[in-house]
Design an enzyme around this catalytic site. Structure first.
Site, PDB file in Angstrom:
ATOM      1  CB  CYS A   1     -12.170 -43.297   1.758  1.00 40.91           C
ATOM      2  SG  CYS A   1     -13.020 -43.395   3.220  1.00 40.91           S
TER       3      CYS A   1
ATOM      4  NE  ARG B   1      -8.820 -39.050  -1.756  1.00 37.01           N
ATOM      5  CZ  ARG B   1      -9.365 -39.382  -2.719  1.00 37.01           C
ATOM      6  NH1 ARG B   1      -8.912 -39.245  -3.897  1.00 37.01           N
ATOM      7  NH2 ARG B   1     -10.841 -39.443  -2.819  1.00 37.01           N
TER       8      ARG B   1
ATOM      9  CD1 TRP C   1     -10.178 -38.588   7.416  1.00 37.51           C
ATOM     10  CD2 TRP C   1     -12.332 -38.265   7.066  1.00 37.51           C
ATOM     11  NE1 TRP C   1     -10.523 -37.573   8.085  1.00 37.51           N
ATOM     12  CE2 TRP C   1     -11.903 -37.260   7.750  1.00 37.51           C
ATOM     13  CE3 TRP C   1     -13.710 -38.147   6.677  1.00 37.51           C
ATOM     14  CZ2 TRP C   1     -12.741 -36.104   8.168  1.00 37.51           C
ATOM     15  CZ3 TRP C   1     -14.621 -37.273   7.040  1.00 37.51           C
ATOM     16  CH2 TRP C   1     -13.981 -36.190   8.053  1.00 37.51           C
TER      17      TRP C   1
ATOM     18  CG  ASN D   1     -13.259 -44.150  -1.469  1.00 37.29           C
ATOM     19  OD1 ASN D   1     -12.566 -45.058  -0.641  1.00 37.29           O
ATOM     20  ND2 ASN D   1     -12.414 -43.553  -2.192  1.00 37.29           N
ATOM     21  N   GLY D   2     -17.666 -44.025   0.143  1.00 40.89           N
ATOM     22  CA  GLY D   2     -18.959 -43.988  -0.062  1.00 40.89           C
ATOM     23  C   GLY D   2     -19.561 -44.207   1.216  1.00 40.89           C
TER      24      GLY D   2
ATOM     25  CD  GLU E   1     -18.794 -18.917   6.832  1.00 39.10           C
ATOM     26  OE1 GLU E   1     -18.609 -18.485   7.921  1.00 39.10           O
ATOM     27  OE2 GLU E   1     -17.888 -19.409   6.270  1.00 39.10           O
TER      28      GLU E   1
ATOM     29  CE  LYS F   1     -14.787 -18.767   4.882  1.00 39.37           C
ATOM     30  NZ  LYS F   1     -15.434 -19.524   5.896  1.00 39.37           N
TER      31      LYS F   1
ATOM     32  CD  GLU G   1     -11.819 -17.807   7.142  1.00 36.28           C
ATOM     33  OE1 GLU G   1     -11.521 -18.188   8.551  1.00 36.28           O
ATOM     34  OE2 GLU G   1     -12.520 -18.054   6.403  1.00 36.28           O
TER      35      GLU G   1
ATOM     36  CG  HIS H   1     -29.175   1.440  15.106  1.00 38.93           C
ATOM     37  ND1 HIS H   1     -30.162   2.463  15.613  1.00 38.93           N
ATOM     38  CD2 HIS H   1     -30.081   0.603  14.558  1.00 38.93           C
ATOM     39  CE1 HIS H   1     -31.484   2.349  15.509  1.00 38.93           C
ATOM     40  NE2 HIS H   1     -31.415   1.129  14.991  1.00 38.93           N
TER      41      HIS H   1
ATOM     42  CE  LYS I   1     -10.073 -26.986   7.448  1.00 34.30           C
ATOM     43  NZ  LYS I   1     -10.969 -25.969   6.855  1.00 34.30           N
TER      44      LYS I   1
HETATM   45  C1  G6P Z   1     -10.223 -21.981  12.943  1.00 36.52           C
HETATM   46  C2  G6P Z   1     -10.479 -22.424  11.176  1.00 36.52           C
HETATM   47  C3  G6P Z   1     -11.884 -21.913  10.970  1.00 36.52           C
HETATM   48  C4  G6P Z   1     -13.037 -22.754  11.680  1.00 36.52           C
HETATM   49  C5  G6P Z   1     -12.657 -22.448  13.301  1.00 36.52           C
HETATM   50  C6  G6P Z   1     -13.448 -23.253  14.074  1.00 36.52           C
HETATM   51  O1  G6P Z   1     -10.370 -20.771  12.828  1.00 36.52           O
HETATM   52  O2  G6P Z   1      -9.696 -21.730  10.638  1.00 36.52           O
HETATM   53  O3  G6P Z   1     -12.242 -22.035   9.660  1.00 36.52           O
HETATM   54  O4  G6P Z   1     -14.343 -22.172  11.359  1.00 36.52           O
HETATM   55  O5  G6P Z   1     -11.213 -22.860  13.610  1.00 36.52           O
HETATM   56  O6  G6P Z   1     -13.039 -24.755  14.057  1.00 36.52           O
HETATM   57  P1  G6P Z   1     -13.887 -26.079  14.066  1.00 36.52           P
HETATM   58  O7  G6P Z   1     -12.982 -26.982  13.785  1.00 36.52           O
HETATM   59  O8  G6P Z   1     -14.039 -26.083  15.555  1.00 36.52           O
HETATM   60  O9  G6P Z   1     -15.106 -25.791  13.196  1.00 36.52           O
END
Ligand code: G6P
Length: 608
Positions: A2, A27, A74, A98-99, A481, A485, A488, A504, A603
């Site tokens: 927000c 935002r 938001w 906000n909060g 993960e 990262k 990506e 293996h 995204k």
């Molecule tokens: C896309 C984004 C990832 C995300 C994935 C799943 O590949 O780039 O960052 O983890 O979608 O998205 P979700 O909104 O379902 O968590």
């Protein structure tokens, strides 16, 4: 997240507030509104959806005034809608917030018992009612706000106006950013420098507990007891792009640094530590997932990795079998799911097409559906029986960071809840786990302070053409993960394996050029990992490790060791992933890549 802007001065405030809201739009928001003091009353306009809707409304039904507040919302409490949009007005007051008000249910009951009626589902409206309750000729405007805020638990940045004081605004802060911008014969309050930068660079950053009484020519700040406090005026040099990122060079880095706060927000109001209980919303609790014979988790990308970690924790604590699937696989394999099963969809956006398709399959087959999601009222929550919201606020960097760690925090709370209901852990165990979880934000802060030294390590690694990430048990999803990262945003190939699987296959890759990132804090599998690493070392591999404080074995075979404090196993994933996020970020940034919008990625993936 927000956004807030407030104004008092000689100019027409509506235009100023409207353009400030435009500056806050980056935002993310789902509704917006403006309220002004006008002719001894308060007038307001609010709209669901984009700012254009609000502007169209203001064109049809103009507002005029010299003191006003505006907000981009938001949703966190109550779905996105016009009635839930801020400002919220009650009696002579209107506020934006906000909060999260933690004790809002309790306060709402109390106010209902005293005859109050509410026109929204928000926690914010409660505060407007409370201020009205406390308002007397003696308290005045600021005094009423102060009295109301003494009743409130949680976090807030609040800006209020009062019909009786049309030349004043009151702004208060607790654990949610709020600042005052000083103008000439006018002053502003805002959650974010970007909203006011066009008018002033002279900024007072409010501190927790501050309540500021703002007029066109004066600003007086007091603490919650009414004692005056002094805050310095700072001159900021940021341009608008830096202001939007709060001074960070990228949204991703800003979001990495926001994680301690966001995890605190995820926990807020949900942990009853004394009783060793989790306070879930009624819908989620009523689903009784603890009675399921099996839980099926489905997700994509980073959310899938959170799901994998959820399996380890739920199975360990609650002893319910958990299966985790990538959504695009699950949907096409005629999965076995029955009405006795619980289905959990994890999705930051709540819009991912594959995850949604799986949810529909689970729905057809009669299982209960819980989602873990960051965007209120998005497609997946709307199709679920209940949703546990992660409260990470909008994530702008494409590479997910705070969404992931708040998903982990959510899964851990759910696991503890299921475990308590099934009595697979005692209240004492739960208290210990919750106590440990509460320490996560603090430990994360300490690690964030080492960001520069992570950058020095990144500098030495950025020429590598491939990385191997290894982890066992809860650290295996973290290895996945970490590798994701890096891929990506740096475009360097990286893959992750369970440490025990190295022999293996991946062991064939090891040479003096391949960095092997191993996550091995002290836990039950530490010794096993150590022997895997001797195999890497014997083949000349470069080991970058994440170790527990006090470990004197692993750092000896490592080119670099990142240290996490000695802590409960449930805390470790938050800390190790933080190092891996920072490592990926610094490598990508040093390579000159577009960190926030990496090539080829989206995204939110709303198509198959
Ligand atoms: C896309 C984004 C990832 C995300 C994935 C799943 O590949 O780039 O960052 O983890 O979608 O998205 P979700 O909104 O379902 O968590």
């Amino acid at each position: 997240m927000c956004g807030i802007i407030g104004y008092t001065g000689n100019r027409d405030c509506v235009q100023i507030i409207q353009s400030g809201l435009g500056r806050l739009a980056y935002r993310g928001y789902d509704s917006a509104g403006i309220a002004v003091c006008s002719n001894g009353d308060i007038d307001l306009r609010r709209s669901h959806g984009k700012l254009e809707n609000l502007i169209a409304r203001l064109t049809r039904e103009p507002l005029r005034g010299h003191t006003g507040i505006g907000h981009t919302r938001w949703a966190t409490h109550g779905r996105p809608s016009e009635s839930n949009a801020h400002p919220h007005r009650y009696g002579k007051f209107a506020i934006v917030h906000n909060g999260i008000i933690e004790n809002f249910l309790e306060l709402r009951q109390e106010l209902i018992a005293r005859g109050h009626e509410f026109s929204s589902e928000t926690d914010t409206e409660i505060v407007a009612h409370l201020i009205s309750e406390y308002y007397t000729p003696d308290t005045g405007f600021a005094g009423a706000v102060r009295a109301a805020l003494r009743r409130v638990r949680g976090s807030y940045a609040i800006v209020a106006i009062c019909a009786d004081f049309p030349d004043e605004i009151v702004a208060a802060r607790l654990q949610s950013p709020l600042l005052i911008a000083l103008g000439d014969g006018e002053n502003f309050a805002a959650s974010d420098i970007a909203a006011v930068l066009a008018h002033s660079r002279r900024i007072i950053f409010l501190e927790d507990g501050d309540i500021a009484h703002i007029k066109a020519d004066t600003v007086e700040i007091q603490d919650i007891t009414g004692q005056p406090v002094q805050r310095p005026v700072k001159t900021v040099q940021w341009d608008i792009s830096a202001a939007e990122k709060q001074g960070y060079p990228h949204y991703m880095l800003k979001e990495i640094f926001e994680q301690p706060q966001k995890i605190t927000d995820t926990f807020r109001g949900r942990i009853l530590e004394d009783e060793g209980q989790i306070n879930l919303d009624e819908k989620t609790a009523n689903l009784e997932f603890e009675k399921c014979s099996r839980i099926q988790i489905v997700a994509c990308g980073t959310s899938y990795h959170a799901g994998l970690l959820g399996k380890y924790i739920i199975e360990k604590l609650a002893r319910i079998p958990v299966d985790v699937d990538v959504a695009s696989e699950y949907r096409y394999r005629n999965p076995i799911i029955t009405p006795q099963d619980g289905f959990i969809a994890i999705s930051q956006s709540g819009e991912t097409a594959d995850t949604y398709a799986c949810l529909k399959i689970a729905r057809e087959r009669g299982s209960k559906i819980l989602s873990i999601c960051n965007v209120m009222d998005s497609t997946i929550p709307r199709a679920s029986d209940a949703t546990f919201y992660t409260r990470a606020d909008p994530e702008i960097g494409v590479a997910s960071t705070k969404a992931f760690t708040t998903q982990l925090a959510s899964l851990m709370l759910l696991a503890i809840h299921f475990a308590r209901r099934r009595q697979t852990i005692t209240a004492g165990d739960a208290r210990q786990l919750l106590n440990a979880l509460r320490s996560v934000p603090h430990h994360m802060e300490t690690i964030l302070e080492t960001s520069d030294s992570v950058r020095s390590v990144a500098q030495k690694l950025l020429r590598a053409s491939s990385f191997l990430y290894l982890g066992r048990n809860v650290h295996y999803p973290i290895a996945l993960e970490g590798a994701l990262k890096l891929k990506e945003i740096s475009y360097i190939h990286a893959e992750a394996y369970p440490s025990g699987e190295m022999k293996h296959g991946p062991i064939a890759l090891i040479d003096e050029k391949l960095p092997v990132v191993v996550i091995a804090p002290k836990n039950a599998t530490y010794e096993k990992t150590l022997s895997n690493l001797q195999e890497v070392k014997a083949r000349g591999g470069r080991i970058i490790s994440i170790v527990s404080e006090g470990d004197d074995m692993l750092p000896r075979v490592s080119e670099h060791a990142f240290v996490i404090p000695d802590c409960e196993e449930i805390v470790q994933p938050f800390l190790s992933v933080l190092y891996l996020q920072l490592l990926a970020y610094h490598i990508a940034d040093l390579l000159g890549n577009d960190v926030d919008q990496p090539r080829n990625l989206a995204k939110s993936v709303t198509v198959e």
